[in-house]
Design a protein around this motif. Structure first.
Motif, short mmCIF file in Angstrom:
data_model
loop_
_atom_site.label_atom_id
_atom_site.label_comp_id
_atom_site.label_asym_id
_atom_site.label_seq_id
_atom_site.Cartn_x
_atom_site.Cartn_y
_atom_site.Cartn_z
N MET A 192 0.83 -1.20 0.00
CA MET A 192 0.00 0.00 0.00
C MET A 192 0.87 1.26 0.00
SD MET A 192 -2.88 1.65 0.12
CE MET A 192 -4.15 0.44 0.57
N PRO A 193 0.76 2.13 -1.01
CA PRO A 193 1.50 3.41 -0.98
C PRO A 193 0.98 4.29 0.16
CG PRO A 193 0.71 2.87 -3.20
CD PRO A 193 0.03 1.92 -2.26
N GLN A 194 1.88 4.80 0.94
CA GLN A 194 1.47 5.59 2.10
C GLN A 194 0.65 6.81 1.70
OE1 GLN A 194 1.78 4.77 5.25
NE2 GLN A 194 2.71 2.83 4.61
N ALA A 195 0.95 7.42 0.57
CA ALA A 195 0.22 8.60 0.13
C ALA A 195 -1.23 8.30 -0.24
CB ALA A 195 0.94 9.26 -1.04
N LEU A 196 -1.54 7.04 -0.53
CA LEU A 196 -2.90 6.67 -0.95
C LEU A 196 -3.63 5.86 0.11
CD1 LEU A 196 -2.18 5.59 -4.65
CD2 LEU A 196 -3.00 7.81 -3.83
N ALA A 197 -3.03 5.68 1.26
CA ALA A 197 -3.63 4.82 2.28
C ALA A 197 -4.97 5.37 2.76
CB ALA A 197 -2.68 4.63 3.45
N SER A 198 -5.03 6.67 3.08
CA SER A 198 -6.27 7.25 3.61
C SER A 198 -7.37 7.24 2.54
CB SER A 198 -6.02 8.67 4.09
OG SER A 198 -5.50 9.48 3.03
N TRP A 199 -7.00 7.50 1.29
CA TRP A 199 -8.01 7.45 0.23
C TRP A 199 -8.53 6.03 0.02
CZ3 TRP A 199 -7.00 4.53 -4.20
CH2 TRP A 199 -8.04 4.53 -5.14
N ALA A 200 -7.63 5.04 0.01
CA ALA A 200 -8.03 3.65 -0.26
C ALA A 200 -8.95 3.12 0.83
CB ALA A 200 -6.79 2.77 -0.40
N HIS A 201 -8.73 3.55 2.10
CA HIS A 201 -9.54 3.04 3.20
C HIS A 201 -11.00 3.45 3.07
CE1 HIS A 201 -5.99 1.49 4.78
NE2 HIS A 201 -5.63 2.48 5.60
N THR A 202 -11.27 4.56 2.40
CA THR A 202 -12.65 5.07 2.29
C THR A 202 -13.25 4.83 0.91
OG1 THR A 202 -11.82 7.26 1.66
CG2 THR A 202 -12.20 6.84 4.02
N ALA A 203 -12.47 4.35 -0.04
CA ALA A 203 -12.97 4.18 -1.41
C ALA A 203 -13.85 2.93 -1.50
CB ALA A 203 -11.80 4.06 -2.38
N ASP A 204 -14.84 2.99 -2.37
CA ASP A 204 -15.74 1.87 -2.63
C ASP A 204 -15.23 1.14 -3.88
OD1 ASP A 204 -17.74 0.06 -2.95
OD2 ASP A 204 -19.32 1.52 -3.41
N MET A 205 -14.78 -0.09 -3.68
CA MET A 205 -14.26 -0.87 -4.80
C MET A 205 -14.89 -2.26 -4.84
SD MET A 205 -10.43 -1.40 -3.25
CE MET A 205 -10.17 0.36 -3.07
N ARG A 206 -16.10 -2.37 -4.31
CA ARG A 206 -16.77 -3.67 -4.24
C ARG A 206 -17.17 -4.19 -5.60
NH1 ARG A 206 -21.33 -2.06 -0.03
NH2 ARG A 206 -21.19 -0.20 -1.36
N ALA A 264 -5.13 0.80 -15.37
CA ALA A 264 -5.66 1.73 -14.38
C ALA A 264 -6.91 2.43 -14.90
CB ALA A 264 -4.59 2.77 -14.02
N GLY A 265 -6.93 2.76 -16.22
CA GLY A 265 -8.11 3.39 -16.80
C GLY A 265 -9.31 2.45 -16.82
N ARG A 266 -9.07 1.16 -16.95
CA ARG A 266 -10.17 0.18 -16.95
C ARG A 266 -10.69 -0.07 -15.54
NH1 ARG A 266 -7.49 -4.74 -19.82
NH2 ARG A 266 -9.47 -5.73 -19.20
N ILE A 267 -9.83 0.05 -14.53
CA ILE A 267 -10.24 -0.23 -13.16
C ILE A 267 -10.88 0.99 -12.51
CG2 ILE A 267 -9.32 -0.74 -10.85
CD1 ILE A 267 -7.37 -2.64 -12.10
N GLU A 268 -10.47 2.18 -12.88
CA GLU A 268 -10.94 3.40 -12.20
C GLU A 268 -12.46 3.56 -12.18
OE1 GLU A 268 -9.96 8.21 -12.17
OE2 GLU A 268 -8.88 6.83 -13.52
N PRO A 269 -13.20 3.18 -13.24
CA PRO A 269 -14.67 3.32 -13.16
C PRO A 269 -15.32 2.47 -12.06
CG PRO A 269 -13.97 3.10 -15.45
CD PRO A 269 -12.77 2.82 -14.61
N TYR A 270 -14.62 1.45 -11.58
CA TYR A 270 -15.18 0.59 -10.54
C TYR A 270 -14.78 1.05 -9.13
CZ TYR A 270 -16.09 -2.63 -14.39
OH TYR A 270 -16.54 -3.19 -15.56
N PRO A 300 -14.65 7.21 -4.43
CA PRO A 300 -14.24 8.19 -5.44
C PRO A 300 -12.93 7.78 -6.10
CG PRO A 300 -13.67 8.97 -3.26
CD PRO A 300 -14.44 7.70 -3.05
N GLY A 301 -12.61 8.44 -7.20
CA GLY A 301 -11.38 8.14 -7.90
C GLY A 301 -10.15 8.55 -7.10
N PRO A 302 -8.98 8.12 -7.55
CA PRO A 302 -7.74 8.47 -6.83
C PRO A 302 -7.45 9.96 -6.91
CG PRO A 302 -7.22 7.47 -8.94
CD PRO A 302 -8.71 7.35 -8.78
N PRO A 303 -6.61 10.47 -6.03
CA PRO A 303 -6.24 11.90 -6.09
C PRO A 303 -5.61 12.24 -7.43
CG PRO A 303 -5.55 10.91 -4.02
CD PRO A 303 -5.99 9.78 -4.88
#
Length: 275
Positions: free
Chosen positions: A166-180, A213-219, A222-225
């Motif tokens: 897990m990249p530290q800069a994206l940890a807080s975003w990933a914890h709240t993102a919906d990727m189900r 990454a472009g194929r995964i982002e719609p799922y 919110p999107g990454p920073p």
């Protein structure tokens, strides 16, 4: 798409069947190494024993029948049972005989394989076994079908993949993102890309990572920073999926333990009487 069980990190758990050529080479080595040594020992020992004991012709036939059974059945069963499916030829070719569920073979499996092998290997010089293996999806011969076994590769498989971190800069975003809604197929493709990224040319690596990454982002919402590197995005998504699946498994195990504890209690939550 490859069949198998896809876990949260996108890894497929499977046991790949050995190829027909690999199995054939293993069988040939077994016949040359083990068969030649055993046959020579039995023939020389039998001749010496008959000359010394001056046995009758009937007893001589009994000795040779017993020797044949030992060579065709006794030796293969003993070797496969003690080595858990790895004879001399299989060890040299990097394959092993396992049960259909992936477990090690036992005496009964080795015995069935050896008994059927008398017909399909010895009496037909491997002809029936070759035809059956070519026609079966897992390369099984008749002995494998009857015993519920098959040969798998235990060497020469895929090189170890790079770990997902897990990249530290994206940890807080990933914890709240919906990727189900992320499909397992895309997660598997991302894991395979990250596993071999270091062996790719820089241009191909960047192009594949950006496309995936472009194929995964719609799922993912919110999107990454803004400005997130494609590979960092893939690492964050797979690492977060892994942690969420691990947490879900732990919660399910805890709930099962609590339910099991309730089942052992008396009705209406009355405490068990002291013993």
């Amino acid at each position: 798409m490859q069949d198998g069980i896809v876990i949260g990190e996108g890894v497929v758990l499977d046991a790949r069947p050995a190829s027909f050529i690999t199995r054939g080479m293993g069988a040939m080595l077994d016949f040359i190494v083990v068969g030649a040594v055993i046959m020579t020992t039995l023939i020389v020992g039998g001749v010496w024993f008959l000359e010394r004991a001056a046995l009758s012709e009937d007893i001589a036939w009994v000795v040779y029948v017993v020797a044949t059974v030992v060579v065709m059945v006794g030796v293969p069963v003993t070797i496969e049972t003690l080595s858990r499916g790895r004879s001399v030829g299989k060890l040299a070719c990097g394959i092993r005989v396992v049960r259909d569920d992936g477990g090690p073979v036992r005496f009964r499996h080795a015995l069935v394989r050896a008994l059927v092998g008398v017909i399909e290997l010895w009496l037909t010089f491997g002809g029936i076994a070759a035809i059956t293996s070519l026609a079966n999806a897992k390369g099984k011969r008749l002995g494998d079908i009857a015993a519920g076994t098959y040969a798998v590769r235990v060497r020469g498989g895929r090189p170890p993949s790079a770990p997902v971190v897990m990249p530290q800069a994206l940890a807080s975003w990933a914890h709240t993102a919906d990727m189900r809604r992320l499909p397992d197929g895309l997660a598997l493709a991302a894991r395979q890309l990250l596993g071999r990224a270091a062996r790719l040319a820089p241009e191909s690596r960047a192009r594949l990572a950006d496309d995936l990454a472009g194929r995964i982002e719609p799922y993912v919402a919110p999107g990454p920073p803004p400005g997130t590197h494609p590979e960092a995005f893939l690492h964050a998504v797979l690492a977060e999926r892994r942690e969420r699946e691990l947490g879900a498994g732990q919660r399910e195990r805890k709930r099962a333990e609590e339910q099991a504890e309730l089942l052992h209690r008396l009705p209406f939550a009355v405490a068990d009487p002291p013993r």
